[in-house]
Scaffold this active site. Structure first.
Site, PDB file in Angstrom:
ATOM      1  N   ASN A   1       0.819  -1.364  -0.020  1.00  0.00           N
ATOM      2  CA  ASN A   1      -0.173  -0.095   0.111  1.00  0.00           C
ATOM      3  C   ASN A   1       1.020   1.399   0.027  1.00  0.00           C
ATOM      4  O   ASN A   1       1.701   1.625   1.008  1.00  0.00           O
ATOM      5  CB  ASN A   1      -0.883  -0.081   1.224  1.00  0.00           C
ATOM      6  CG  ASN A   1      -1.724   1.181   1.529  1.00  0.00           C
ATOM      7  OD1 ASN A   1      -1.856   2.087   0.395  1.00  0.00           O
ATOM      8  ND2 ASN A   1      -2.252   1.416   2.586  1.00  0.00           N
ATOM      9  N   TRP A   2       1.017   1.598  -1.260  1.00  0.00           N
ATOM     10  CA  TRP A   2       1.981   3.110  -1.350  1.00  0.00           C
ATOM     11  C   TRP A   2       1.385   4.209  -0.789  1.00  0.00           C
ATOM     12  O   TRP A   2       1.940   5.185  -0.598  1.00  0.00           O
ATOM     13  CB  TRP A   2       2.381   3.129  -2.790  1.00  0.00           C
ATOM     14  CG  TRP A   2       3.261   2.024  -3.302  1.00  0.00           C
ATOM     15  CD1 TRP A   2       4.047   1.110  -2.679  1.00  0.00           C
ATOM     16  CD2 TRP A   2       3.876   1.871  -4.488  1.00  0.00           C
ATOM     17  NE1 TRP A   2       4.849   0.448  -3.193  1.00  0.00           N
ATOM     18  CE2 TRP A   2       4.927   0.854  -4.486  1.00  0.00           C
ATOM     19  CE3 TRP A   2       3.776   2.580  -5.896  1.00  0.00           C
ATOM     20  CZ2 TRP A   2       5.455   0.523  -5.644  1.00  0.00           C
ATOM     21  CZ3 TRP A   2       4.153   2.358  -6.886  1.00  0.00           C
ATOM     22  CH2 TRP A   2       5.129   1.103  -6.856  1.00  0.00           C
TER      23      TRP A   2
ATOM     24  N   GLU B   1      -6.826   4.956   7.569  1.00  0.00           N
ATOM     25  CA  GLU B   1      -6.596   6.471   7.162  1.00  0.00           C
ATOM     26  C   GLU B   1      -7.940   7.013   6.397  1.00  0.00           C
ATOM     27  O   GLU B   1      -8.128   8.178   6.787  1.00  0.00           O
ATOM     28  CB  GLU B   1      -5.232   6.465   6.272  1.00  0.00           C
ATOM     29  CG  GLU B   1      -3.856   6.431   7.180  1.00  0.00           C
ATOM     30  CD  GLU B   1      -2.853   5.809   6.550  1.00  0.00           C
ATOM     31  OE1 GLU B   1      -2.666   5.908   5.280  1.00  0.00           O
ATOM     32  OE2 GLU B   1      -2.086   5.266   7.297  1.00  0.00           O
TER      33      GLU B   1
ATOM     34  N   GLY C   1       2.880  -0.844   4.319  1.00  0.00           N
ATOM     35  CA  GLY C   1       2.882   0.571   3.748  1.00  0.00           C
ATOM     36  C   GLY C   1       4.312   0.888   3.690  1.00  0.00           C
ATOM     37  O   GLY C   1       5.069   0.443   2.509  1.00  0.00           O
ATOM     38  N   GLY C   2       4.985   1.634   4.672  1.00  0.00           N
ATOM     39  CA  GLY C   2       6.390   2.147   4.604  1.00  0.00           C
ATOM     40  C   GLY C   2       7.610   1.055   3.936  1.00  0.00           C
ATOM     41  O   GLY C   2       8.241   1.531   3.187  1.00  0.00           O
TER      42      GLY C   2
HETATM   43  C1  PEP Z   1      -0.881   0.320   6.076  1.00  0.00           C
HETATM   44  O1  PEP Z   1      -0.766   1.577   6.164  1.00  0.00           O
HETATM   45  O2  PEP Z   1      -1.341  -0.280   5.457  1.00  0.00           O
HETATM   46  C2  PEP Z   1       0.332  -0.058   6.636  1.00  0.00           C
HETATM   47  C3  PEP Z   1       0.459  -1.434   7.313  1.00  0.00           C
HETATM   48  O3  PEP Z   1       1.431   0.623   7.033  1.00  0.00           O
HETATM   49  P1  PEP Z   1       2.816   0.512   7.714  1.00  0.00           P
HETATM   50  O4  PEP Z   1       3.529  -0.741   6.911  1.00  0.00           O
HETATM   51  O5  PEP Z   1       3.542   1.743   7.128  1.00  0.00           O
HETATM   52  O6  PEP Z   1       2.625   0.339   9.119  1.00  0.00           O
END
Ligand code: PEP
Length: 249
Positions: A9-10, A97, A230-231
């Site tokens: 998930n960018w 979010e 995400g990150g």
């Molecule tokens: C996300 O927002 O789906 C997520 C899991 O972000 P992160 O891996 O950056 O915690």
């Protein structure tokens, strides 16, 4: 046997040219990975370039959100058919979010899932509790509410559930494998109430500060069937490592 499902998930990151550059490094490195469903969810503006560059590869395309109407006067929104047309196979719905900043209530999430499935899109349905809710002992209550309301009137076909505790998203604070397994087992139990034995086939992803370092310890949990990342999905090397996790203790 549930096939692992790992999705990037960018969020609001990467231009079209950055997307093309990522794909040109990532796809050749994972081309022989046949035992994992690999999915990229770039921002809307990069879907076209991603779709073009993912053609005839083993990497599927997803969108990060959708609107539930088919067309019309909804400035700024994107319809299910538009996502199908551009080559998306999945869409993320109910990300925390979206729930937090854009008022995606359980009811809106439910409408979006219905619309996505009607159009033939697979759904990555996100649920999870906040830190305050966990501290108040309300984790299961929140998960139960989100599942019952989000999946109202919906069959289990092409649904992937992502358990994403809000306190772990983008914080560097991952759920322990025990915490993840406990929540995933509960989610599967609730899905069982809705779908009977078919709940055993539903992939339940963990999301929240997944990294190459902690991926394996999460994936050995019985009910963790993949990850929403995400990150750590923004860098080619790190997402390659996540997708090629060892899967053993
Ligand atoms: C996300 O927002 O789906 C997520 C899991 O972000 P992160 O891996 O950056 O915690």
């Amino acid at each position: 046997m549930r096939k692992p499902f790992i999705a990037a998930n960018w969020k609001m990151n990467k231009t079209s040219s950055e997307t093309r550059e990522f794909i040109s490094g990532f796809v050749p490195a994972v081309k022989d990975v046949t035992d994992v469903d690999i999915v990229l969810a770039p921002p809307f503006t990069s879907l076209a370039i991603a779709s073009e560059n993912l053609k005839n590869t083993n990497v599927l395309l997803a969108a990060q959100d959708i609107f539930y109407e088919e067309k019309g006067a909804y400035t700024g929104e994107v319809s299910p058919l538009m996502l199908i047309d551009i080559g998306c196979k999945y869409v993320i719905i109910g990300h925390s979010e979206r729930r937090q900043y854009f008022n995606d209530t359980d009811e809106v999430v439910n409408k979006k899932i219905i619309a996505a499935k009607k159009a033939g899109l697979g759904v990555i349905f996100c649920i999870g509790e906040s830190l305050a809710e966990r501290d108040a002992g309300k984790t299961f209550e929140v998960l139960q509410r989100e599942i019952i309301n989000g999946l109202k009137g919906i069959d289990e076909k092409d649904i992937v559930v992502a358990y994403e505790p809000l306190w772990a998203i983008g914080t560097g604070k991952t759920a322990t494998p025990e915490q993840a397994q406990e929540a995933h087992a509960y989610i599967r139990e609730r899905l069982g109430i809705l779908y009977g034995n078919n709940a055993d086939e539903i992939r339940i992803l963990y999301g929240g500060s997944v990294t190459p370092e902690n991926m394996n310890s999460l994936m050995v949990c019985n009910d963790v069937d993949g990850a929403l990342v995400g990150g750590a999905s923004l860098k080619v090397e790190s997402f390659i490592k996540i997708v090629t996790f060892r899967g053993e203790q």
